[in-house]
Each structure stands twice: as C-alpha cells, then as structure tokens.
Design an enzyme around this catalytic site. Sequence first.
Site, short mmCIF file in Angstrom:
data_model
loop_
_atom_site.label_atom_id
_atom_site.label_comp_id
_atom_site.label_asym_id
_atom_site.label_seq_id
_atom_site.Cartn_x
_atom_site.Cartn_y
_atom_site.Cartn_z
CE LYS A 53 32.77 38.37 37.29
NZ LYS A 53 31.96 39.25 38.14
CD GLN A 97 32.24 41.31 41.11
OE1 GLN A 97 32.55 41.14 39.93
NE2 GLN A 97 31.58 40.40 41.80
CG ASP A 120 26.66 41.41 35.34
OD1 ASP A 120 26.75 40.21 35.01
OD2 ASP A 120 26.95 41.83 36.47
#
Length: 283
Positions: A53, A97, A120
């Site tokens: 990422k 994460q 997200d």
Amino acid sequence: MAQIINGKVIATKIREGLADEVESFIKETGVSPKLSVVLVGDDPASHVYVRSKENACQKAGMIGETHRLSANIKQNELNELVRRLNKDRSVHGILVQLPLPKHLDPIAALNEISPEKDVDGLHPLNMGKLLRGDDPLFIPCTAHGIMELILSTGVEIKGKEAVVVGRSNIVGKPVALLLLQQHATVTICHSRTKDLGEVVKRADILVASVGSPGIIHGNMVKNGAIVIDVGVNRVGDKLQGDVDFDSAKDKAAYITPVPGGVGPMTIAMLLKNTLIAAKNAQK
Ligand code: NAP
C-alpha cells in the site's frame, strides 16, 4: 474456455489514470493526498500488504505513511491514535489494517475513524449508507474492485442470478449489496449453507470469498458464468484461490486468476478513495 479477467492490467490502467489526476490535484491545490495506515503487531501477511500500500501510494504521487504499533498495545491507545489522525488535516485517508491481535476489538477501532477519512468504507455510517443504497462516501475497496471486474466484462448485471459465497463485512456483504443495487438476484452463502454446490450452480455471476482453497470446483459452475475468485490461500509455496481454476475455466465465460485478479484491484480502489477523500477535504 473462459476469458481471463486480468485484474493486474485493469488495476494498472486505473492507477495510471489516478497518478495523472493526483498530479493535477497537487498542482491546483498544493496538497498531497495522504493515506495513514495503522498496523498493529507482527502478522507477516499484514506487513506485506501494508508495504505494498505504501509503495502504491508513492507510485501514484501520494503520501503513504504507516504507524507500526506493538502487538500488546491497549485498545484505548489504538483508538487515541485514530482520533489523532482524524484531527490531522494533512491526513486524508485512515486505514486500520485487519486482522488486529485477538485482545483488540476491530469494530471499536473502525468506529473511531472519521467517516470522511474512512477510505476502507467500514465505518457504520458508510456501511449503513451502502445498505440503504444512499451513496456512501466510500465503498469497501475489495468489493468495489470486484464490481469493476464484473463491469469490465460488459455483461449486463440486471436480472442475473448472483451467488456470493462468504458473508464477511469487507467482501461478502458489501459485494452482495452492490450486486443488488445493480438489480441482480442475489444469494449469500456461508458455512451453514446446505448443499453449497446446488446453490452455486444457479450463479450467472459467482463471487467466492471463503478462504478455502479450491472449495468451488468446476462441476459447481454454471456454463457461461462470470467467476470472481477473491480467496488468497497459501498452499505450499503457491497462492491458490477458492475456485479450482483448472476445472472452472472450462465452464465459465469469464474468470479471475489468483494471483492477478481481485488483489490488484483492492489497492487501486484504496488509492481512488484516498484521492476522493483529499478532494472532499478541499471543498
Ligand atoms: P472471512 O472473514 O475469512 O470469512 C470467510 C467466509 O466464508 C465466512 O462468511 C464463512 O461463513 C464462509 N465459509 C467458510 N467455510 C465455508 C464453507 N464451507 N461453505 C461456504 N462458506 C464458508 O472472509 P473474507 O475476509 O472475505 O476472506 C475470504 C478470503 O478472501 C480469504 O482467503 C482472504 O485472504 C481473501 N481476501 C482477499 C482480498 C483481496 O484483496 N484479494 C481481500 C479480502 C479477502 P461463516 O460466516 O458462516 O463463518
């Protein structure tokens, strides 16, 4: 023999387009879009994902920073970091994460993220809007990427039988809602589904997000189906999907490979969401 849906090629095209957009955005505003990733603990797969990422942000001309926290951090320390990132005007997107170490509650951490920075798409406001069909600020990246892959086939979704195997918040549920929004008739399967094979056989569009290598065999795939394999399973030194590719490719009209299918799209959609967040912050 199915046509391969090449996620790598589609994602590269999206990322190139985004890099151009980022360049113009920075010229216009003087602001660099910035993604902050919060990584807790030592899960090796998570470390690999987070590094990719960071690299992807850099390649697109954005800033990608990672806050690496020790595995034994307390929930309130994690939540406090998220709150600090919410207040930091140089940060446009925040991603915690997953999975987190067992003693931490992922929902509590996700709930702390400001919906405007929730790239997200997992904050209840954005998920609730998705459920209501009411333009969420952000759609969960993998689900969004899967829809792009399905749309890339040019096959009309309206009226099709879609079967989603797996009901996770990050993939199964959002992709089912997105397919429903496109007027598919959607069935969601999970570990208590009776006779998975019989349900899967109905699918004109099949999305498998289980985490069980080869659970979907070609003999369960309808002739001419679109097959999207989300599963990433390490088998020996290889990555395998949830779909048995060799048997399924002879039945499907379109199929994604693993690797090189859904995975690259997830990062492309994350970059896209980060740029949207940066643009929204300038309004
Ligand atoms: P998950 O949270 O791991 O949950 C798995 C889902 O599969 C659950 O809903 C479970 O049902 C269902 N399931 C388990 N055994 C089953 C069975 N025998 N028959 C039918 N359904 C069954 O799901 P996830 O997070 O979506 O991850 C799934 C896979 O996708 C993993 O391999 C993951 O690494 C991969 N993934 C890839 C990407 C990418 O970008 N490429 C992104 C996310 C995930 P219950 O709910 O009943 O337990």
